[in-house]
Enzyme design. Structure first.
Site, PDB file in Angstrom:
ATOM      1  N   SER A 258     -35.071  43.319  62.415  1.00  0.00           N
ATOM      2  CA  SER A 258     -36.493  43.662  62.472  1.00  0.00           C
ATOM      3  C   SER A 258     -36.642  45.138  62.168  1.00  0.00           C
ATOM      4  CB  SER A 258     -37.051  43.350  63.860  1.00  0.00           C
ATOM      5  OG  SER A 258     -36.551  44.309  64.776  1.00  0.00           O
ATOM      6  N   LYS A 259     -37.902  45.589  62.217  1.00  0.00           N
ATOM      7  CA  LYS A 259     -38.191  46.997  61.904  1.00  0.00           C
ATOM      8  C   LYS A 259     -37.374  47.957  62.751  1.00  0.00           C
ATOM      9  CE  LYS A 259     -42.727  46.850  59.829  1.00  0.00           C
ATOM     10  NZ  LYS A 259     -43.475  45.713  60.419  1.00  0.00           N
ATOM     11  N   ARG A 260     -37.051  47.535  63.967  1.00  0.00           N
ATOM     12  CA  ARG A 260     -36.257  48.404  64.844  1.00  0.00           C
ATOM     13  C   ARG A 260     -34.941  48.813  64.189  1.00  0.00           C
ATOM     14  NH1 ARG A 260     -33.898  46.215  68.776  1.00  0.00           N
ATOM     15  NH2 ARG A 260     -34.309  44.072  68.128  1.00  0.00           N
ATOM     16  N   HIS A 261     -34.460  47.960  63.279  1.00  0.00           N
ATOM     17  CA  HIS A 261     -33.172  48.255  62.638  1.00  0.00           C
ATOM     18  C   HIS A 261     -33.328  49.137  61.403  1.00  0.00           C
ATOM     19  CE1 HIS A 261     -32.388  44.430  64.839  1.00  0.00           C
ATOM     20  NE2 HIS A 261     -31.308  45.089  65.171  1.00  0.00           N
ATOM     21  N   GLY A 262     -34.554  49.604  61.143  1.00  0.00           N
ATOM     22  CA  GLY A 262     -34.764  50.437  59.952  1.00  0.00           C
ATOM     23  C   GLY A 262     -35.476  49.637  58.884  1.00  0.00           C
TER      24      GLY A 262
END
Ligand code: GLU
Length: 511
Positions: A258-262
Protein backbone atom coordinates in the site's frame (compact mmCIF):
# COMPACT_ATOMS: atom_id res chain seq x y z
CA UNK A 1 -10.09 -22.78 -28.92
CA UNK A 2 -8.27 -19.44 -28.94
CA UNK A 3 -8.10 -18.00 -25.46
CA UNK A 4 -9.74 -14.68 -24.78
CA UNK A 5 -8.75 -12.91 -21.59
CA UNK A 6 -9.57 -9.55 -20.12
CA UNK A 7 -8.11 -7.01 -17.76
CA UNK A 8 -10.98 -5.28 -16.01
CA UNK A 9 -9.81 -2.17 -14.14
CA UNK A 10 -12.12 -0.08 -12.03
CA UNK A 11 -11.20 3.50 -12.99
CA UNK A 12 -10.95 4.96 -9.51
CA UNK A 13 -7.36 6.22 -9.54
CA UNK A 14 -4.01 5.41 -11.06
CA UNK A 15 -2.98 1.97 -12.19
CA UNK A 16 -1.18 0.33 -9.29
CA UNK A 17 1.55 -2.28 -9.45
CA UNK A 18 -0.88 -5.04 -8.43
CA UNK A 19 -3.26 -4.18 -11.26
CA UNK A 20 -0.34 -3.80 -13.65
CA UNK A 21 0.91 -7.27 -12.75
CA UNK A 22 -2.58 -8.72 -13.36
CA UNK A 23 -2.71 -6.94 -16.73
CA UNK A 24 0.76 -8.25 -17.64
CA UNK A 25 -0.15 -11.85 -16.80
CA UNK A 26 -3.32 -11.58 -18.92
CA UNK A 27 -1.34 -10.07 -21.77
CA UNK A 28 1.45 -12.65 -21.58
CA UNK A 29 -1.08 -15.47 -21.49
CA UNK A 30 -2.94 -14.10 -24.52
CA UNK A 31 0.24 -13.51 -26.50
CA UNK A 32 1.70 -16.89 -25.56
CA UNK A 33 -1.39 -18.68 -26.83
CA UNK A 34 -2.06 -16.38 -29.77
CA UNK A 35 -5.31 -15.29 -28.11
CA UNK A 36 -7.05 -11.98 -27.55
CA UNK A 37 -6.32 -9.51 -24.76
CA UNK A 38 -9.28 -7.31 -23.89
CA UNK A 39 -9.55 -4.27 -21.66
CA UNK A 40 -12.93 -3.76 -20.05
CA UNK A 41 -13.59 -0.77 -17.85
CA UNK A 42 -15.64 -1.59 -14.75
CA UNK A 43 -17.07 1.81 -13.96
CA UNK A 44 -20.41 0.97 -12.40
CA UNK A 45 -19.30 2.48 -9.11
CA UNK A 46 -20.48 5.90 -10.18
CA UNK A 47 -19.35 7.67 -7.06
CA UNK A 48 -15.72 6.63 -7.50
CA UNK A 49 -15.22 6.09 -11.23
CA UNK A 50 -14.07 8.90 -13.48
CA UNK A 51 -13.21 9.23 -17.15
CA UNK A 52 -9.93 10.94 -16.18
CA UNK A 53 -8.95 7.90 -14.19
CA UNK A 54 -9.89 5.62 -17.09
CA UNK A 55 -7.62 7.75 -19.28
CA UNK A 56 -4.79 7.50 -16.76
CA UNK A 57 -5.14 3.74 -16.44
CA UNK A 58 -5.16 3.26 -20.21
CA UNK A 59 -2.16 5.60 -20.55
CA UNK A 60 -0.29 3.58 -17.94
CA UNK A 61 -1.10 0.32 -19.76
CA UNK A 62 0.11 1.87 -23.00
CA UNK A 63 3.27 3.10 -21.33
CA UNK A 64 3.89 -0.46 -20.16
CA UNK A 65 3.62 -1.48 -23.80
CA UNK A 66 0.67 -3.83 -23.29
CA UNK A 67 -1.35 -3.59 -26.45
CA UNK A 68 -4.94 -4.72 -26.25
CA UNK A 69 -7.01 -6.12 -29.08
CA UNK A 70 -10.39 -4.90 -27.89
CA UNK A 71 -11.26 -2.14 -25.46
CA UNK A 72 -13.16 1.10 -24.87
CA UNK A 73 -10.83 3.14 -27.09
CA UNK A 74 -10.20 0.64 -29.90
CA UNK A 75 -13.63 -0.96 -29.94
CA UNK A 76 -14.14 -4.56 -31.03
CA UNK A 77 -16.82 -7.12 -31.83
CA UNK A 78 -18.28 -7.05 -28.31
CA UNK A 79 -18.49 -3.28 -27.77
CA UNK A 80 -19.19 -1.37 -25.65
CA UNK A 81 -16.28 -2.21 -23.32
CA UNK A 82 -17.32 0.21 -20.61
CA UNK A 83 -19.79 -1.23 -18.12
CA UNK A 84 -21.63 2.05 -17.65
CA UNK A 85 -22.64 1.74 -21.33
CA UNK A 86 -23.91 -1.81 -20.92
CA UNK A 87 -26.70 -1.34 -18.35
CA UNK A 88 -29.42 -2.13 -20.91
CA UNK A 89 -27.82 -5.53 -21.39
CA UNK A 90 -27.71 -6.22 -17.63
CA UNK A 91 -31.39 -5.25 -17.40
CA UNK A 92 -32.19 -7.60 -20.25
CA UNK A 93 -30.46 -10.57 -18.62
CA UNK A 94 -31.94 -9.73 -15.22
CA UNK A 95 -35.46 -9.65 -16.68
CA UNK A 96 -34.90 -13.00 -18.37
CA UNK A 97 -33.70 -14.44 -15.11
CA UNK A 98 -36.77 -13.14 -13.28
CA UNK A 99 -39.03 -14.54 -16.01
CA UNK A 100 -37.31 -17.92 -15.80
CA UNK A 101 -37.37 -18.08 -12.00
CA UNK A 102 -33.62 -17.82 -11.50
CA UNK A 103 -34.01 -14.45 -9.82
CA UNK A 104 -36.80 -12.46 -8.23
CA UNK A 105 -37.79 -8.94 -7.31
CA UNK A 106 -36.95 -8.01 -3.76
CA UNK A 107 -38.90 -5.12 -2.25
CA UNK A 108 -37.25 -5.18 1.17
CA UNK A 109 -35.91 -1.80 2.19
CA UNK A 110 -32.38 -1.25 3.51
CA UNK A 111 -33.83 -0.74 7.00
CA UNK A 112 -35.77 -4.01 6.85
CA UNK A 113 -32.72 -5.89 5.63
CA UNK A 114 -30.62 -4.39 8.38
CA UNK A 115 -33.18 -5.48 11.00
CA UNK A 116 -33.20 -9.02 9.56
CA UNK A 117 -29.41 -9.15 9.68
CA UNK A 118 -29.38 -7.99 13.29
CA UNK A 119 -32.02 -10.57 14.25
CA UNK A 120 -30.04 -13.33 12.54
CA UNK A 121 -26.93 -12.23 14.35
CA UNK A 122 -28.70 -12.22 17.71
CA UNK A 123 -29.93 -15.77 17.08
CA UNK A 124 -26.50 -16.78 15.81
CA UNK A 125 -27.87 -17.68 12.41
CA UNK A 126 -26.01 -16.98 9.18
CA UNK A 127 -27.08 -13.49 8.00
CA UNK A 128 -28.57 -14.84 4.77
CA UNK A 129 -31.58 -13.24 3.18
CA UNK A 130 -34.74 -14.76 4.67
CA UNK A 131 -36.51 -15.29 1.31
CA UNK A 132 -39.48 -13.04 2.19
CA UNK A 133 -39.79 -11.73 -1.34
CA UNK A 134 -39.00 -15.11 -2.91
CA UNK A 135 -42.28 -16.27 -1.36
CA UNK A 136 -44.42 -13.42 -2.68
CA UNK A 137 -47.33 -14.46 -4.86
CA UNK A 138 -47.82 -13.09 -8.38
CA UNK A 139 -50.67 -10.94 -7.04
CA UNK A 140 -48.56 -9.51 -4.22
CA UNK A 141 -45.78 -8.68 -6.66
CA UNK A 142 -48.21 -7.02 -9.07
CA UNK A 143 -49.66 -4.95 -6.24
CA UNK A 144 -46.23 -3.71 -5.15
CA UNK A 145 -45.21 -2.96 -8.74
CA UNK A 146 -48.41 -0.99 -9.22
CA UNK A 147 -47.32 1.39 -6.45
CA UNK A 148 -43.89 1.79 -8.17
CA UNK A 149 -42.23 0.41 -5.07
CA UNK A 150 -38.44 0.38 -5.56
CA UNK A 151 -36.97 -3.09 -5.76
CA UNK A 152 -33.78 -4.98 -6.34
CA UNK A 153 -33.31 -8.17 -8.37
CA UNK A 154 -32.07 -11.02 -6.23
CA UNK A 155 -30.50 -14.27 -7.39
CA UNK A 156 -32.07 -17.41 -6.01
CA UNK A 157 -29.76 -20.14 -4.82
CA UNK A 158 -31.62 -23.42 -5.26
CA UNK A 159 -30.92 -25.38 -2.10
CA UNK A 160 -33.97 -27.64 -2.33
CA UNK A 161 -33.91 -31.22 -3.62
CA UNK A 162 -34.47 -31.51 -7.36
CA UNK A 163 -32.89 -28.06 -7.94
CA UNK A 164 -32.15 -27.20 -11.59
CA UNK A 165 -28.40 -27.01 -10.84
CA UNK A 166 -25.97 -27.84 -8.09
CA UNK A 167 -25.19 -24.85 -5.90
CA UNK A 168 -22.12 -26.51 -4.42
CA UNK A 169 -19.18 -25.32 -6.47
CA UNK A 170 -15.69 -26.65 -7.06
CA UNK A 171 -13.32 -24.89 -9.39
CA UNK A 172 -9.91 -26.01 -10.58
CA UNK A 173 -8.06 -22.75 -10.32
CA UNK A 174 -5.05 -22.87 -12.62
CA UNK A 175 -2.84 -21.28 -9.99
CA UNK A 176 -4.43 -22.41 -6.72
CA UNK A 177 -5.75 -25.86 -7.62
CA UNK A 178 -9.08 -27.15 -6.37
CA UNK A 179 -11.23 -24.68 -4.43
CA UNK A 180 -14.71 -25.63 -3.18
CA UNK A 181 -17.68 -23.85 -1.62
CA UNK A 182 -20.89 -25.35 -0.31
CA UNK A 183 -24.31 -23.85 -0.93
CA UNK A 184 -24.96 -23.41 2.81
CA UNK A 185 -22.38 -20.66 2.94
CA UNK A 186 -24.40 -18.34 0.71
CA UNK A 187 -27.75 -16.63 0.80
CA UNK A 188 -29.73 -15.23 -2.11
CA UNK A 189 -27.73 -12.26 -3.35
CA UNK A 190 -28.45 -9.08 -5.28
CA UNK A 191 -27.88 -8.88 -9.04
CA UNK A 192 -29.35 -5.44 -9.66
CA UNK A 193 -29.66 -2.84 -6.92
CA UNK A 194 -32.83 -0.85 -6.41
CA UNK A 195 -31.13 2.12 -8.11
CA UNK A 196 -30.92 0.01 -11.27
CA UNK A 197 -27.16 -0.55 -11.15
CA UNK A 198 -25.81 -4.07 -11.46
CA UNK A 199 -23.63 -5.56 -8.74
CA UNK A 200 -20.04 -6.42 -9.55
CA UNK A 201 -20.71 -10.18 -9.56
CA UNK A 202 -23.57 -9.85 -12.00
CA UNK A 203 -22.02 -7.44 -14.53
CA UNK A 204 -18.76 -9.39 -14.56
CA UNK A 205 -20.50 -12.64 -15.43
CA UNK A 206 -22.71 -11.08 -18.12
CA UNK A 207 -19.71 -9.37 -19.67
CA UNK A 208 -17.36 -12.32 -19.45
CA UNK A 209 -20.04 -14.43 -21.09
CA UNK A 210 -20.92 -11.89 -23.78
CA UNK A 211 -17.27 -11.21 -24.52
CA UNK A 212 -16.58 -14.95 -24.79
CA UNK A 213 -13.88 -14.80 -22.13
CA UNK A 214 -12.23 -18.21 -21.75
CA UNK A 215 -9.87 -17.53 -18.85
CA UNK A 216 -10.44 -15.16 -15.96
CA UNK A 217 -7.04 -14.14 -14.64
CA UNK A 218 -7.43 -11.74 -11.75
CA UNK A 219 -6.42 -10.83 -8.21
CA UNK A 220 -6.79 -13.32 -5.37
CA UNK A 221 -9.17 -10.96 -3.58
CA UNK A 222 -11.83 -11.98 -6.11
CA UNK A 223 -11.54 -15.70 -5.36
CA UNK A 224 -14.42 -15.57 -2.87
CA UNK A 225 -16.64 -13.93 -5.52
CA UNK A 226 -16.14 -16.90 -7.79
CA UNK A 227 -18.76 -19.01 -5.99
CA UNK A 228 -21.55 -16.53 -6.75
CA UNK A 229 -20.27 -16.00 -10.27
CA UNK A 230 -20.24 -19.73 -11.10
CA UNK A 231 -23.82 -19.98 -9.80
CA UNK A 232 -24.94 -17.32 -12.25
CA UNK A 233 -23.23 -19.19 -15.11
CA UNK A 234 -24.95 -22.38 -14.05
CA UNK A 235 -28.37 -20.76 -13.75
CA UNK A 236 -27.96 -19.43 -17.30
CA UNK A 237 -26.46 -22.69 -18.64
CA UNK A 238 -23.51 -20.63 -19.83
CA UNK A 239 -20.00 -22.06 -20.22
CA UNK A 240 -17.95 -21.38 -17.13
CA UNK A 241 -14.51 -19.93 -17.91
CA UNK A 242 -11.30 -21.19 -16.37
CA UNK A 243 -10.09 -19.23 -13.37
CA UNK A 244 -6.62 -18.21 -12.30
CA UNK A 245 -6.35 -16.13 -9.14
CA UNK A 246 -3.03 -14.36 -8.80
CA UNK A 247 -1.68 -13.94 -5.28
CA UNK A 248 -1.40 -10.68 -3.39
CA UNK A 249 1.64 -8.46 -3.58
CA UNK A 250 3.09 -7.72 -0.15
CA UNK A 251 5.46 -5.06 1.08
CA UNK A 252 8.73 -5.97 2.78
CA UNK A 253 6.92 -6.18 6.12
CA UNK A 254 4.66 -8.83 4.57
CA UNK A 255 1.50 -6.73 4.80
CA UNK A 256 -0.50 -5.94 1.67
CA UNK A 257 1.40 -3.49 -0.54
CA UNK A 258 0.00 0.00 0.00
CA UNK A 259 0.96 3.66 -0.01
CA UNK A 260 2.69 3.14 3.32
CA UNK A 261 5.35 1.22 1.42
CA UNK A 262 6.10 4.16 -0.88
CA UNK A 263 5.21 4.59 -4.52
CA UNK A 264 2.72 2.00 -5.74
CA UNK A 265 1.35 3.52 -8.92
CA UNK A 266 2.86 2.79 -12.30
CA UNK A 267 3.00 6.50 -13.19
CA UNK A 268 4.89 7.36 -9.98
CA UNK A 269 7.55 4.83 -10.94
CA UNK A 270 7.64 6.19 -14.47
CA UNK A 271 8.20 9.69 -13.07
CA UNK A 272 11.04 8.49 -10.89
CA UNK A 273 12.70 7.13 -13.97
CA UNK A 274 11.89 3.45 -14.05
CA UNK A 275 11.80 2.09 -17.58
CA UNK A 276 8.70 0.29 -18.79
CA UNK A 277 10.80 -2.68 -19.89
CA UNK A 278 12.23 -3.02 -16.40
CA UNK A 279 8.80 -2.63 -14.86
CA UNK A 280 7.26 -5.36 -17.01
CA UNK A 281 10.26 -7.59 -16.26
CA UNK A 282 10.12 -7.00 -12.51
CA UNK A 283 6.34 -7.33 -12.14
CA UNK A 284 6.40 -10.53 -14.17
CA UNK A 285 8.81 -11.93 -11.61
CA UNK A 286 6.30 -11.25 -8.82
CA UNK A 287 4.78 -14.69 -8.93
CA UNK A 288 6.21 -16.16 -12.09
CA UNK A 289 9.65 -17.68 -12.29
CA UNK A 290 11.41 -18.39 -15.54
CA UNK A 291 12.08 -22.03 -16.46
CA UNK A 292 15.84 -21.39 -16.47
CA UNK A 293 15.73 -19.07 -13.45
CA UNK A 294 16.98 -16.05 -15.33
CA UNK A 295 15.89 -12.75 -13.83
CA UNK A 296 16.48 -10.38 -16.72
CA UNK A 297 14.54 -11.17 -19.84
CA UNK A 298 12.87 -9.58 -22.82
CA UNK A 299 9.16 -9.49 -23.51
CA UNK A 300 9.68 -11.97 -26.32
CA UNK A 301 11.27 -14.40 -23.87
CA UNK A 302 8.43 -13.90 -21.36
CA UNK A 303 5.79 -14.42 -24.04
CA UNK A 304 7.49 -17.59 -25.27
CA UNK A 305 7.89 -19.09 -21.81
CA UNK A 306 4.98 -17.76 -19.77
CA UNK A 307 2.70 -20.31 -18.18
CA UNK A 308 -0.01 -19.76 -15.57
CA UNK A 309 0.80 -23.19 -14.21
CA UNK A 310 4.17 -21.98 -13.05
CA UNK A 311 2.74 -18.96 -11.24
CA UNK A 312 3.31 -19.28 -7.51
CA UNK A 313 0.12 -19.27 -5.39
CA UNK A 314 2.03 -17.82 -2.42
CA UNK A 315 2.08 -14.02 -1.98
CA UNK A 316 4.89 -12.19 -3.74
CA UNK A 317 7.00 -9.65 -1.89
CA UNK A 318 7.72 -6.37 -3.64
CA UNK A 319 11.38 -5.56 -3.11
CA UNK A 320 12.10 -1.92 -4.06
CA UNK A 321 15.87 -2.45 -3.95
CA UNK A 322 15.71 -5.35 -6.33
CA UNK A 323 13.42 -3.40 -8.63
CA UNK A 324 15.89 -0.51 -8.61
CA UNK A 325 18.79 -2.83 -9.29
CA UNK A 326 16.95 -4.41 -12.19
CA UNK A 327 16.05 -0.99 -13.58
CA UNK A 328 19.73 -0.06 -13.34
CA UNK A 329 20.63 -3.10 -15.42
CA UNK A 330 18.27 -1.87 -18.13
CA UNK A 331 19.65 1.68 -17.98
CA UNK A 332 23.22 0.42 -18.17
CA UNK A 333 22.38 -1.57 -21.29
CA UNK A 334 20.45 1.12 -23.21
CA UNK A 335 21.92 2.44 -26.48
CA UNK A 336 23.28 5.99 -25.89
CA UNK A 337 20.78 7.66 -28.24
CA UNK A 338 17.80 6.02 -26.52
CA UNK A 339 19.08 7.02 -23.13
CA UNK A 340 19.73 10.60 -24.29
CA UNK A 341 16.20 10.76 -25.73
CA UNK A 342 14.74 9.69 -22.39
CA UNK A 343 16.86 12.13 -20.43
CA UNK A 344 16.35 15.16 -22.65
CA UNK A 345 12.88 15.89 -21.27
CA UNK A 346 14.22 15.63 -17.74
CA UNK A 347 17.24 17.81 -18.48
CA UNK A 348 15.03 20.38 -20.22
CA UNK A 349 12.57 20.37 -17.33
CA UNK A 350 15.31 21.40 -14.88
CA UNK A 351 16.58 23.99 -17.36
CA UNK A 352 19.92 22.35 -18.11
CA UNK A 353 19.31 21.92 -21.81
CA UNK A 354 17.61 24.83 -23.57
CA UNK A 355 18.17 24.17 -27.24
CA UNK A 356 18.96 21.29 -29.53
CA UNK A 357 22.14 20.84 -31.57
CA UNK A 358 24.45 18.10 -32.74
CA UNK A 359 27.14 19.57 -30.48
CA UNK A 360 24.83 19.36 -27.47
CA UNK A 361 23.87 15.79 -28.34
CA UNK A 362 27.49 14.68 -28.59
CA UNK A 363 28.35 16.39 -25.33
CA UNK A 364 25.29 14.92 -23.59
CA UNK A 365 26.23 11.44 -24.73
CA UNK A 366 29.62 11.78 -23.05
CA UNK A 367 28.07 13.33 -19.97
CA UNK A 368 25.46 10.59 -19.63
CA UNK A 369 28.07 7.91 -20.23
CA UNK A 370 30.11 9.27 -17.33
CA UNK A 371 27.15 8.92 -14.93
CA UNK A 372 25.42 5.84 -16.34
CA UNK A 373 27.02 3.19 -14.13
CA UNK A 374 26.26 5.24 -11.02
CA UNK A 375 22.49 5.34 -11.45
CA UNK A 376 19.55 3.00 -11.21
CA UNK A 377 16.78 5.42 -12.16
CA UNK A 378 16.61 8.16 -14.77
CA UNK A 379 16.06 10.70 -11.99
CA UNK A 380 19.38 9.75 -10.46
CA UNK A 381 21.11 11.36 -13.43
CA UNK A 382 19.91 14.70 -12.11
CA UNK A 383 21.47 14.25 -8.69
CA UNK A 384 24.68 12.68 -10.03
CA UNK A 385 25.20 15.40 -12.66
CA UNK A 386 23.98 18.42 -10.71
CA UNK A 387 27.56 19.51 -9.93
CA UNK A 388 28.14 20.18 -13.62
CA UNK A 389 25.35 22.72 -13.91
CA UNK A 390 25.18 24.09 -10.42
CA UNK A 391 28.31 25.27 -8.69
CA UNK A 392 28.18 27.44 -5.59
CA UNK A 393 31.66 28.24 -4.40
CA UNK A 394 30.42 29.73 -1.12
CA UNK A 395 28.31 26.70 -0.39
CA UNK A 396 31.24 24.42 -1.11
CA UNK A 397 33.44 26.27 1.33
CA UNK A 398 31.06 27.37 4.04
CA UNK A 399 28.21 25.65 5.74
CA UNK A 400 25.63 27.89 4.20
CA UNK A 401 21.94 27.66 4.85
CA UNK A 402 21.04 28.70 1.32
CA UNK A 403 22.55 25.64 -0.30
CA UNK A 404 23.07 22.13 0.89
CA UNK A 405 26.82 21.78 0.94
CA UNK A 406 28.49 18.48 1.38
CA UNK A 407 29.32 18.48 5.10
CA UNK A 408 32.39 16.43 4.32
CA UNK A 409 33.88 19.39 2.42
CA UNK A 410 34.78 21.20 5.61
CA UNK A 411 37.51 18.92 6.95
CA UNK A 412 38.98 18.61 3.46
CA UNK A 413 39.26 22.35 2.97
CA UNK A 414 40.25 23.01 6.59
CA UNK A 415 43.39 20.92 6.08
CA UNK A 416 46.24 23.50 5.93
CA UNK A 417 47.66 21.80 2.84
CA UNK A 418 44.47 22.39 0.85
CA UNK A 419 44.84 26.14 0.44
CA UNK A 420 48.27 26.13 -1.25
CA UNK A 421 47.20 23.15 -3.36
CA UNK A 422 44.14 24.95 -4.68
CA UNK A 423 46.20 28.07 -5.38
CA UNK A 424 48.63 25.86 -7.33
CA UNK A 425 45.76 24.30 -9.32
CA UNK A 426 44.47 27.77 -10.22
CA UNK A 427 47.94 28.80 -11.33
CA UNK A 428 48.37 25.62 -13.38
CA UNK A 429 45.03 26.13 -15.16
CA UNK A 430 46.08 29.70 -15.95
CA UNK A 431 49.38 28.55 -17.37
CA UNK A 432 48.44 25.31 -19.17
CA UNK A 433 44.72 25.71 -19.67
CA UNK A 434 42.13 23.28 -18.28
CA UNK A 435 42.84 19.65 -19.26
CA UNK A 436 40.70 18.81 -22.26
CA UNK A 437 41.00 15.04 -22.17
CA UNK A 438 42.09 12.15 -19.99
CA UNK A 439 45.71 12.32 -21.17
CA UNK A 440 46.22 16.02 -20.40
CA UNK A 441 44.40 15.53 -17.11
CA UNK A 442 46.99 12.90 -16.13
CA UNK A 443 49.83 15.28 -17.02
CA UNK A 444 48.18 17.97 -14.91
CA UNK A 445 47.95 15.57 -11.95
CA UNK A 446 51.64 14.70 -12.34
CA UNK A 447 52.55 18.39 -12.24
CA UNK A 448 50.46 18.88 -9.11
CA UNK A 449 52.15 15.94 -7.44
CA UNK A 450 55.61 17.26 -8.08
CA UNK A 451 54.68 20.89 -7.30
CA UNK A 452 53.00 20.15 -3.98
CA UNK A 453 54.37 16.78 -2.91
CA UNK A 454 50.80 15.63 -2.24
CA UNK A 455 49.31 12.42 -3.54
CA UNK A 456 46.33 10.10 -3.12
CA UNK A 457 43.44 11.43 -1.03
CA UNK A 458 45.43 14.44 0.10
CA UNK A 459 45.64 15.56 -3.48
CA UNK A 460 42.38 14.34 -4.95
CA UNK A 461 39.94 15.34 -2.22
CA UNK A 462 40.70 19.07 -2.24
CA UNK A 463 40.89 18.91 -6.03
CA UNK A 464 37.45 17.31 -6.20
CA UNK A 465 35.87 19.71 -3.73
CA UNK A 466 37.33 22.73 -5.54
CA UNK A 467 36.03 21.53 -8.90
CA UNK A 468 32.72 19.93 -8.05
CA UNK A 469 31.74 21.29 -4.65
CA UNK A 470 31.53 17.79 -3.25
CA UNK A 471 33.68 14.94 -1.95
CA UNK A 472 32.09 12.36 -4.21
CA UNK A 473 31.06 12.05 -7.84
CA UNK A 474 32.15 10.71 -11.22
CA UNK A 475 35.78 10.36 -12.25
CA UNK A 476 37.50 13.72 -12.48
CA UNK A 477 39.48 12.88 -15.60
CA UNK A 478 36.12 12.70 -17.38
CA UNK A 479 34.23 15.39 -15.46
CA UNK A 480 36.84 18.15 -15.83
CA UNK A 481 37.17 18.01 -19.65
CA UNK A 482 33.37 17.75 -19.93
CA UNK A 483 32.73 20.78 -17.74
CA UNK A 484 35.31 22.75 -19.71
CA UNK A 485 33.71 21.75 -23.02
CA UNK A 486 30.21 22.38 -21.71
CA UNK A 487 31.11 25.87 -20.47
CA UNK A 488 31.55 26.89 -24.11
CA UNK A 489 28.46 25.28 -25.64
CA UNK A 490 25.53 27.53 -26.45
CA UNK A 491 22.06 26.24 -25.63
CA UNK A 492 22.98 24.78 -22.26
CA UNK A 493 22.45 26.36 -18.87
CA UNK A 494 25.63 28.36 -18.20
CA UNK A 495 28.28 26.00 -16.88
CA UNK A 496 30.97 27.48 -14.66
CA UNK A 497 34.31 26.47 -16.14
CA UNK A 498 36.76 24.49 -13.97
CA UNK A 499 39.16 27.41 -14.03
CA UNK A 500 36.60 29.84 -12.61
CA UNK A 501 35.58 27.29 -10.00
CA UNK A 502 39.07 26.84 -8.67
CA UNK A 503 39.75 30.54 -8.69
CA UNK A 504 36.62 31.33 -6.71
CA UNK A 505 37.43 28.70 -4.13
CA UNK A 506 41.02 29.93 -3.90
CA UNK A 507 39.78 33.46 -3.22
CA UNK A 508 37.33 32.31 -0.59
CA UNK A 509 39.99 30.25 1.16
CA UNK A 510 42.41 33.19 1.12
CA UNK A 511 39.90 35.45 2.91
N1 GLU B 1 -12.94 -4.55 -11.58
C1 GLU B 1 -12.34 -5.52 -10.73
C2 GLU B 1 -11.17 -4.91 -10.00
O1 GLU B 1 -10.66 -3.89 -10.42
C3 GLU B 1 -11.84 -6.72 -11.50
C4 GLU B 1 -12.81 -7.81 -11.45
C5 GLU B 1 -12.44 -9.05 -12.18
O2 GLU B 1 -11.34 -9.13 -12.75
O3 GLU B 1 -13.28 -9.93 -12.19
O4 GLU B 1 -10.75 -5.43 -9.00
Amino acid sequence: MTPRVRFAPSPTGHLHVGGARTAIFNWLFARHHGGAFIVRVEDTDQARSTLESEQMVLDDLRWLGLQWDEGPDVGGPHAPYRQSERTARYDEVASEMVAQGQAYRCFCSEAELEAKRKAAEAEQRAPHYDLTCYRLSEAQIAAKLATSMPHAIRFHIPKEAGAPFDANVTIHDIIRGEVSWTKETLGDFILVRSDGLPTYNFSVVVDDHDMAITHVIRAEEHLTNTHRQVLIYRARSWDVPEFAHVSLILGQDRTKLSKRHGATSVSAYAEEGFLSEAMVNYLTLLGWSTPDEREIFTRVYAIENFSLRSVNPAPAVFDPQKFEWLNGQYIHALPPESLREMLLTRFSAVGWVREGSAEIDAWLDDLVEMARKKVNRLNDFISVLRFVFEFHAEAAVLVSEAATPDQKNQPVLADPRARPLIAAIAADFREHGVPGDEETFKQFVERMKSDTGLKGKDLFMPLRVALTGSTHGPELHRAVPLMERGSRIAGLAPIVSPRTRVERIAVLLAE
